[in-house]
Design an enzyme around this catalytic site. Structure first.
Site, PDB file in Angstrom:
ATOM      1  N   GLU A 115      -4.676   4.464   5.814  1.00 51.95           N
ATOM      2  CA  GLU A 115      -4.336   4.348   4.402  1.00 51.95           C
ATOM      3  C   GLU A 115      -4.579   5.633   3.620  1.00 51.95           C
ATOM      4  OE1 GLU A 115      -5.271   1.394   0.608  1.00 51.95           O
ATOM      5  OE2 GLU A 115      -5.616   0.733   2.650  1.00 51.95           O
TER       6      GLU A 115
ATOM      7  N   SER B 230     -10.943   0.930   2.760  1.00 44.15           N
ATOM      8  CA  SER B 230     -10.299   0.454   3.988  1.00 44.15           C
ATOM      9  C   SER B 230      -9.513   1.600   4.612  1.00 44.15           C
ATOM     10  CB  SER B 230      -9.372  -0.716   3.677  1.00 44.15           C
ATOM     11  OG  SER B 230     -10.114  -1.813   3.183  1.00 44.15           O
TER      12      SER B 230
ATOM     13  N   ARG C 232       0.811  -1.216   0.000  1.00 45.47           N
ATOM     14  CA  ARG C 232       0.000   0.000   0.000  1.00 45.47           C
ATOM     15  C   ARG C 232       0.851   1.276   0.000  1.00 45.47           C
ATOM     16  NH1 ARG C 232      -2.180  -3.640  -1.185  1.00 45.47           N
ATOM     17  NH2 ARG C 232      -4.125  -4.564  -0.495  1.00 45.47           N
TER      18      ARG C 232
END
Length: 369
Positions: free
Chosen positions: A361, A246, A169
């Site tokens: 994130e 998310s 990520r």
């Protein structure tokens, strides 16, 4: 500004999937790469702060907004390559192309490769920045190259995946402003063959063993079905999809720390409870690769720390999705500060329960967690 750009009066909230955030001084929509380059370089010459927005799916913008100009990437070009030079077909897409629109276009054209990433909101240009991944496939697996605007030199150039520092990520494009992605290119599979189906939930859904391939249409439909069940496909009528996806990444625990962390979790949930964990690869700090990090499930930790789906309740302006505890959702009348308050509560609650730090994130603009 060029005459191809149209100033917008909409607040920034309308440009994000969270529907949160205050206004910008100005919002400019750029319909092609040339106008993106000219607009950003002109604003840089004026020392005007610039916020680049694609699909707005990974942005948390503060209630005070952005004291500068928001540049919206509205470029929509898609071009397929035959693979005569490389022996493998590929696609080139402008940064502003909707990601799922690109996935759909490749499948409709008879190719596979991107189908496991179906239904992910946002623009194509953002996917290498976050090294977006889902259902056993990451952008790093399929990325051919990225075209960036170097704001320091004012030039465009193509960058190979090896130059991007792609990780879980993340990439070296994240949290930097000197490079702006204006186009992306991905490898494709002939005969509409999917990537190997590695994720067990997806393999079960399509009726194959992990590692096998299926028709890309089959995989895409299965992924979309799974994501809809978790509130992860955008739907303006479903508040569970008013999110940034998310909100926390799955935590990676260094190998030497893993036994103690797992023991602490077991002490909280019970020795008879299976703790979801997966190998995350050798740690850079371990030259011989003897200590392998593990990846834990952030959603599982959140639930086991006492934050159930829909927390804190039906009357809350911000709550966890009723379908997926990793998504923090705006129920239609929230503020960014309310979102951040819930995010802090969840983060701190997981740390207090298990000693595991959850990391966000999304990208934060004029606000912080």
């Amino acid at each position: 500004m060029t005459d191809t750009q149209t100033p917008l009066s909409a607040p920034l909230a309308e440009l994000t999937t969270l529907r949160l955030g205050g206004p910008a001084r100005e919002i400019v929509r750029c319909p092609d790469t040339r106008s993106i380059v000219e607009t950003i370089l002109e604003l840089d010459e004026q020392s005007e702060p610039v916020l680049v927005i694609g699909g707005g799916s990974n942005l948390v913008i503060g209630d005070a907004g952005f004291d500068g100009t928001a540049v919206v990437l509205a470029s929509r070009g898609i071009e397929f390559g035959s693979g005569r030079e490389s022996g493998r077909p590929h696609v080139v897409a402008d940064a502003g192309v909707g990601w799922d629109d690109l996935v759909a276009a490749t499948v409709e054209a008879g190719f596979g490769g991107l189908e496991c990433l179906s239904g992910i909101p946002g623009a194509a240009g953002a996917t290498p920045v976050q090294n977006v991944g889902a259902y056993g496939v990451e952008v790093a697996d399929i990325l051919r190259s990225v075209q960036v605007l170097d704001r320091r030199s004012g030039t465009l150039r193509w960058v190979s995946p090896t130059e991007l520092g792609l990780g879980y990520r993340t990439s070296n494009l994240k949290h930097r402003h000197d490079f702006v992605v204006v186009a992306v290119s991905f490898w494709l599979n002939d005969d509409r063959a999917s990537q190997p189906i590695r994720y067990r939930e997806l393999a079960t859904k399509v009726g194959v063993e992990p590692g096998e391939r299926v028709d890309a249409v089959t995989a895409r439909e299965a992924v979309l079905g799974l994501r809809r069940g978790k509130g992860m496909v955008l739907d303006p009528d479903d508040f569970d999809t008013w999110s940034a996806g998310s909100f926390f990444t799955n935590p990676i625990i260094p190998g030497e720390e893993a036994p103690a962390v797992l023991e602490r979790i077991a002490g909280r949930v019970g020795d008879d409870v299976a703790i979801p964990s997966y190998p995350a690869g050798p740690q850079p700090s371990t030259p011989d690769g003897s200590s392998t990090a593990i990846k834990l499930s952030a959603g599982w930790l959140i639930e086991r720390a006492g934050f159930v789906r829909g927390y804190p309740g039906a009357d809350a302006a911000v709550r966890l999705s009723t379908k997926h505890t990793l998504a923090l959702t705006n129920r239609g009348s929230a503020t960014t500060e309310q979102l951040l308050t819930l995010a802090r509560e969840v983060r701190d609650g997981v740390f207090d329960a298990f000693g595991v730090a959850l990391r966000p994130e999304p990208v934060f603009v004029n606000c912080a967690l």
